[in-house]
Design an enzyme around this catalytic site. Structure first.
Site, PDB file in Angstrom:
ATOM      1  N   LEU A  86     -10.348 -40.783  21.875  1.00 11.18           N
ATOM      2  CA  LEU A  86      -9.088 -40.680  22.708  1.00 11.18           C
ATOM      3  C   LEU A  86      -9.282 -40.702  23.971  1.00 11.18           C
ATOM      4  O   LEU A  86      -8.394 -41.092  24.930  1.00 11.18           O
ATOM      5  CB  LEU A  86      -8.688 -38.956  22.427  1.00 11.18           C
ATOM      6  CG  LEU A  86      -7.246 -38.786  21.865  1.00 11.18           C
ATOM      7  CD1 LEU A  86      -6.705 -40.145  20.821  1.00 11.18           C
ATOM      8  CD2 LEU A  86      -6.890 -37.473  21.289  1.00 11.18           C
TER       9      LEU A  86
ATOM     10  N   GLN B 102     -10.267 -33.920  23.412  1.00 10.38           N
ATOM     11  CA  GLN B 102      -9.271 -33.598  24.256  1.00 10.38           C
ATOM     12  C   GLN B 102      -8.007 -33.339  23.807  1.00 10.38           C
ATOM     13  O   GLN B 102      -7.647 -34.048  22.795  1.00 10.38           O
ATOM     14  CB  GLN B 102      -9.183 -35.120  25.246  1.00 10.38           C
ATOM     15  CG  GLN B 102      -8.316 -35.209  26.364  1.00 10.38           C
ATOM     16  CD  GLN B 102      -8.755 -34.384  27.459  1.00 10.38           C
ATOM     17  OE1 GLN B 102      -9.680 -33.439  27.354  1.00 10.38           O
ATOM     18  NE2 GLN B 102      -8.242 -34.598  28.670  1.00 10.38           N
ATOM     19  N   ILE B 103      -7.526 -32.394  24.359  1.00 13.07           N
ATOM     20  CA  ILE B 103      -6.279 -31.903  23.655  1.00 13.07           C
ATOM     21  C   ILE B 103      -5.092 -32.799  23.769  1.00 13.07           C
ATOM     22  O   ILE B 103      -5.182 -33.508  24.881  1.00 13.07           O
ATOM     23  CB  ILE B 103      -5.704 -30.445  24.542  1.00 13.07           C
ATOM     24  CG1 ILE B 103      -5.557 -30.793  25.913  1.00 13.07           C
ATOM     25  CG2 ILE B 103      -6.488 -29.454  24.014  1.00 13.07           C
ATOM     26  CD1 ILE B 103      -4.467 -29.374  26.567  1.00 13.07           C
ATOM     27  N   HIS B 104      -4.178 -32.929  23.005  1.00 18.90           N
ATOM     28  CA  HIS B 104      -3.118 -34.097  22.855  1.00 18.90           C
ATOM     29  C   HIS B 104      -1.862 -33.436  22.476  1.00 18.90           C
ATOM     30  O   HIS B 104      -1.879 -32.998  21.069  1.00 18.90           O
ATOM     31  CB  HIS B 104      -3.733 -35.241  22.275  1.00 18.90           C
ATOM     32  CG  HIS B 104      -4.433 -34.970  21.009  1.00 18.90           C
ATOM     33  ND1 HIS B 104      -5.490 -34.558  20.662  1.00 18.90           N
ATOM     34  CD2 HIS B 104      -3.786 -35.357  19.799  1.00 18.90           C
ATOM     35  CE1 HIS B 104      -6.186 -34.694  19.510  1.00 18.90           C
ATOM     36  NE2 HIS B 104      -4.920 -34.921  18.916  1.00 18.90           N
ATOM     37  N   LEU B 105      -0.965 -33.618  23.219  1.00 22.15           N
ATOM     38  CA  LEU B 105       0.426 -33.008  22.603  1.00 22.15           C
ATOM     39  C   LEU B 105       1.090 -34.341  21.957  1.00 22.15           C
ATOM     40  O   LEU B 105       1.195 -35.356  22.401  1.00 22.15           O
ATOM     41  CB  LEU B 105       1.275 -32.801  23.813  1.00 22.15           C
ATOM     42  CG  LEU B 105       2.851 -32.599  23.446  1.00 22.15           C
ATOM     43  CD1 LEU B 105       3.075 -31.306  22.549  1.00 22.15           C
ATOM     44  CD2 LEU B 105       3.463 -32.492  24.853  1.00 22.15           C
TER      45      LEU B 105
END
Length: 179
Positions: free
Chosen positions: A31, A115-118
């Site tokens: 990502l 890695q945070i992902h919306l």
DNA sequence: GTTCTAGAAC
DNA sequence: GTTCTAGAAC
């Protein structure tokens, strides 16, 4: 015939120095790489990046990622509230460009990628990339945590209580349900 | 995250 | 026979 066509892709830092796993370029970091891929880029500012999901599970499927490095949901605290709200707002703005589609905004309980992902995803789920039960369940069960809910929880609890690995697996293997 | 596949389950 | 599932990927 000797079929010596063994797959040896995955991660390889270029020089095969040995059997040790090189985590540079490991798939779970993909990502971070996609964030700077012009082919996937949709929108970008000083706080966030929006990209197209590489394997979209619906007609419209985007990811909103913070520029700031936040590996996972457990890393979140109250100081991130403003950022999360901003990410949600940017997602809504983007979705507004497709008024004929219904969207949901949320996070996977146990994502595979760092890695945070919306997820900003239209609810048609019409895509050749939506292939497995796991795919379906990850967007239609409580494995999918609505952004609203996450923000509310973070505001009230000060952190995000994550699903156990076992619970997550259970959700993903539930029988398919009609929406 | 995906792809591939052997073995189980149907 | 086909479908489903869990596990490996050097």
């Amino acid at each position: 015939m000797n079929s010596s066509s063994k797959r040896k892709n995955d991660d390889d830092s270029g020089s095969s120095t040995g059997p040790k796993k090189s985590f540079r370029g490991h798939w779970s970091q993909g990502l971070l790489q996609s964030m700077s891929d012009p082919a996937l880029l949709v929108e970008k500012d000083e706080k966030i990046v929006i990209i197209k999901d590489k394997y979209p599970k619906a007609k419209y499927h985007f990811l909103v990622l913070p520029q700031e490095c936040i590996p996972d949901l457990k890393s979140l605290n109250s100081s991130h509230l403003k950022l999360l709200k901003y990410m949600h707002k940017k997602g809504e703005n983007l979705a507004a460009q497709y008024p004929s589609s219904e969207f949901r905004f949320g996070y996977h309980a146990i994502p595979s990628m760092s890695q945070i992902h919306l997820h900003v995803i239209s609810q048609d789920f019409n895509s050749p990339c939506l292939k497995t039960k796991k795919h379906w369940n990850s967007f239609t069960t409580s494995y999918f945590i609505d952004s609203d809910m996450l923000i509310q929880q973070l505001k009230e609890e000060g952190n995000v209580k994550s699903l156990s690995e076992a619970n997550g697996k259970q959700l993903l293997s539930e029988p398919l349900k009609c929406p």
